[in-house]
Structure formats: structure tokens, C-alpha cells
Write an enzyme that holds these catalytic residues in place. Structure first.
Site, PDB file in Angstrom:
ATOM      1  N   GLN A  79       0.857  -1.188   0.000  1.00 12.26           N
ATOM      2  CA  GLN A  79       0.000   0.000   0.000  1.00 12.26           C
ATOM      3  C   GLN A  79       0.891   1.235   0.000  1.00 12.26           C
ATOM      4  O   GLN A  79       1.797   1.357   0.813  1.00 12.26           O
ATOM      5  CB  GLN A  79      -0.897  -0.008   1.245  1.00 12.26           C
ATOM      6  CG  GLN A  79      -1.865   1.170   1.296  1.00 12.26           C
ATOM      7  CD  GLN A  79      -2.788   1.117   2.513  1.00 12.26           C
ATOM      8  OE1 GLN A  79      -2.598   0.295   3.410  1.00 12.26           O
ATOM      9  NE2 GLN A  79      -3.764   2.000   2.540  1.00 12.26           N
TER      10      GLN A  79
ATOM     11  N   HIS B  17      -8.668   2.247  -0.339  1.00  9.09           N
ATOM     12  CA  HIS B  17      -9.126   2.354  -1.731  1.00  9.09           C
ATOM     13  C   HIS B  17      -9.235   0.966  -2.345  1.00  9.09           C
ATOM     14  O   HIS B  17      -8.415   0.090  -2.079  1.00  9.09           O
ATOM     15  CB  HIS B  17      -8.196   3.234  -2.569  1.00  9.09           C
ATOM     16  CG  HIS B  17      -6.735   2.898  -2.459  1.00  9.09           C
ATOM     17  ND1 HIS B  17      -5.967   3.271  -1.379  1.00  9.09           N
ATOM     18  CD2 HIS B  17      -5.905   2.221  -3.290  1.00  9.09           C
ATOM     19  CE1 HIS B  17      -4.731   2.846  -1.556  1.00  9.09           C
ATOM     20  NE2 HIS B  17      -4.654   2.190  -2.708  1.00  9.09           N
TER      21      HIS B  17
ATOM     22  N   HIS C  19      -8.830  -0.888  -5.784  1.00  9.08           N
ATOM     23  CA  HIS C  19      -8.410  -0.838  -7.189  1.00  9.08           C
ATOM     24  C   HIS C  19      -9.409  -1.670  -7.990  1.00  9.08           C
ATOM     25  O   HIS C  19      -9.698  -2.822  -7.623  1.00  9.08           O
ATOM     26  CB  HIS C  19      -7.039  -1.498  -7.384  1.00  9.08           C
ATOM     27  CG  HIS C  19      -5.887  -0.748  -6.810  1.00  9.08           C
ATOM     28  ND1 HIS C  19      -5.102   0.099  -7.559  1.00  9.08           N
ATOM     29  CD2 HIS C  19      -5.371  -0.736  -5.562  1.00  9.08           C
ATOM     30  CE1 HIS C  19      -4.148   0.602  -6.803  1.00  9.08           C
ATOM     31  NE2 HIS C  19      -4.278   0.107  -5.586  1.00  9.08           N
TER      32      HIS C  19
HETATM   33  P1  5GP Z   1      -1.713   1.444  -3.485  1.00  8.12           P
HETATM   34  O1  5GP Z   1      -0.327   1.076  -3.903  1.00  8.12           O
HETATM   35  O2  5GP Z   1      -1.678   2.323  -2.246  1.00  8.12           O
HETATM   36  O3  5GP Z   1      -2.645   0.295  -3.359  1.00  8.12           O
HETATM   37  O4  5GP Z   1      -2.298   2.301  -4.678  1.00  8.12           O
HETATM   38  C1  5GP Z   1      -2.284   3.685  -4.761  1.00  8.12           C
HETATM   39  C2  5GP Z   1      -2.687   4.051  -6.162  1.00  8.12           C
HETATM   40  O5  5GP Z   1      -2.978   5.428  -6.193  1.00  8.12           O
HETATM   41  C3  5GP Z   1      -1.609   3.791  -7.219  1.00  8.12           C
HETATM   42  O6  5GP Z   1      -2.101   2.907  -8.210  1.00  8.12           O
HETATM   43  C4  5GP Z   1      -1.300   5.182  -7.758  1.00  8.12           C
HETATM   44  O7  5GP Z   1      -1.047   5.167  -9.150  1.00  8.12           O
HETATM   45  C5  5GP Z   1      -2.546   5.962  -7.407  1.00  8.12           C
HETATM   46  N1  5GP Z   1      -2.306   7.375  -7.175  1.00  8.12           N
HETATM   47  C6  5GP Z   1      -1.358   7.904  -6.384  1.00  8.12           C
HETATM   48  N2  5GP Z   1      -1.432   9.250  -6.386  1.00  8.12           N
HETATM   49  C7  5GP Z   1      -2.474   9.569  -7.203  1.00  8.12           C
HETATM   50  C8  5GP Z   1      -3.044  10.819  -7.620  1.00  8.12           C
HETATM   51  O8  5GP Z   1      -2.629  11.907  -7.234  1.00  8.12           O
HETATM   52  N3  5GP Z   1      -4.096  10.741  -8.476  1.00  8.12           N
HETATM   53  C9  5GP Z   1      -4.600   9.550  -8.919  1.00  8.12           C
HETATM   54  N4  5GP Z   1      -5.636   9.613  -9.760  1.00  8.12           N
HETATM   55  N5  5GP Z   1      -4.082   8.360  -8.553  1.00  8.12           N
HETATM   56  C10 5GP Z   1      -3.021   8.379  -7.705  1.00  8.12           C
END
Ligand code: 5GP
Ligand code: ZN
Length: 114
Positions: free
Chosen positions: A94, A100, A102
Site C-alpha cells: 500500500q 481504496h 483498485h
Molecule cells: P496502493 O499502492 O496504495 O494500493 O495504490 C495507490 C494508487 O494510487 C496507485 O495505483 C497510484 O497510481 C494511485 N495514485 C497515487 N497518487 C495519485 C493521484 O494523485 N491521483 C490519482 N488519480 N491516482 C493516484
């Protein structure tokens, strides 16, 4: 939370390509998509991750998944389906500490995760 990037998107301080929004959630396209369809569904409430969910939040998570499946269908992925993923903390990789989902589709996904 003031230093949370997703709270800033909710507050309109950072732009995002929104799919939909209501009083308790927002969905927007991932800035770095890993599939032809890749968006995130998040609660407006700042919940850090699935492990920090409180009992009262359980129905909200159901509604987040309901929205996720509706939107995946709207994005043209009803027939072939896709992938719903929640990463949590370090071993889940994460990177944004705001819960969130996906939602990905448009190509076959690999398994198991790397
Ligand atoms: P995690 O790795 O925490 O499960 O996923 C976070 C996701 O948020 C990643 O896929 C990354 O590309 C997306 N993300 C990070 N910063 C932003 C942002 O400022 N805008 C958008 N639309 N997505 C973001
Ligand atoms: Zn947040």
C-alpha cells in the site's frame, strides 16, 4: 487528513478524472493505470486501510464494492470481468494510506501477485 493525497482529491485540492461522487464515496481513474480500465473507489472518510476498519464502517465497505462492480460494468467489462484489489500496509504494498479499492479490467490479470 491534511497530508493525505486522496483527502486532497476529495477536497478538490488535487485534480482527478472522476467517474462519480456521492456524499460518502468518490471514484476516479488511477493516475498510473496498469490495465486499460483502472480506477479507484474510495470512502470520503479517512480510513487508513482495511485493517483499521471500525465495526461501523462495515456497511460502507459493502457499498464501496457495490459501486465498484457497477462502474466496472459501465466501463464495458461486464462480460470479461476484472480484478478488485485492496492493498493493505507494507506487505500489501500500500502506497497511499487512505482505503481504496483498485478496480481493473480490459485485459487478463496475472496470478499469483508478485
Ligand atoms: P496502493 O499502492 O496504495 O494500493 O495504490 C495507490 C494508487 O494510487 C496507485 O495505483 C497510484 O497510481 C494511485 N495514485 C497515487 N497518487 C495519485 C493521484 O494523485 N491521483 C490519482 N488519480 N491516482 C493516484
Ligand atoms: Zn485521506
Amino acid at each position: 487528513m491534511s497530508d493525505c493525497i486522496f483527502c486532497k482529491i476529495i477536497a478538490g485540492e488535487i485534480p482527478a478524472k472522476k467517474l462519480c461522487e456521492d456524499d460518502e464515496m468518490i471514484a476516479f481513474h488511477d493516475i498510473n493505470p496498469v490495465a486499460p480500465v483502472h480506477f479507484l473507489v474510495i470512502p470520503k472518510k479517512h480510513i487508513k486501510n482495511l485493517l483499521e476498519l471500525e465495526a461501523d464502517d462495515t456497511p460502507l465497505v459493502g457499498r464501496l464494492f457495490n459501486k465498484a462492480r457497477e462502474l466496472l460494468k459501465e466501463q464495458g467489462c461486464e462480460e470479461n470481468g476484472g480484478r478488485f484489489v485492496i492493498n493493505a500496509k507494507k506487505h500489501g504494498l500500500q502506497t497511499v494510506d487512505h482505503l481504496h479499492i483498485h478496480v481493473m479490467g480490459g485485459r487478463p490479470m496475472g496470478w499469483p501477485p508478485g
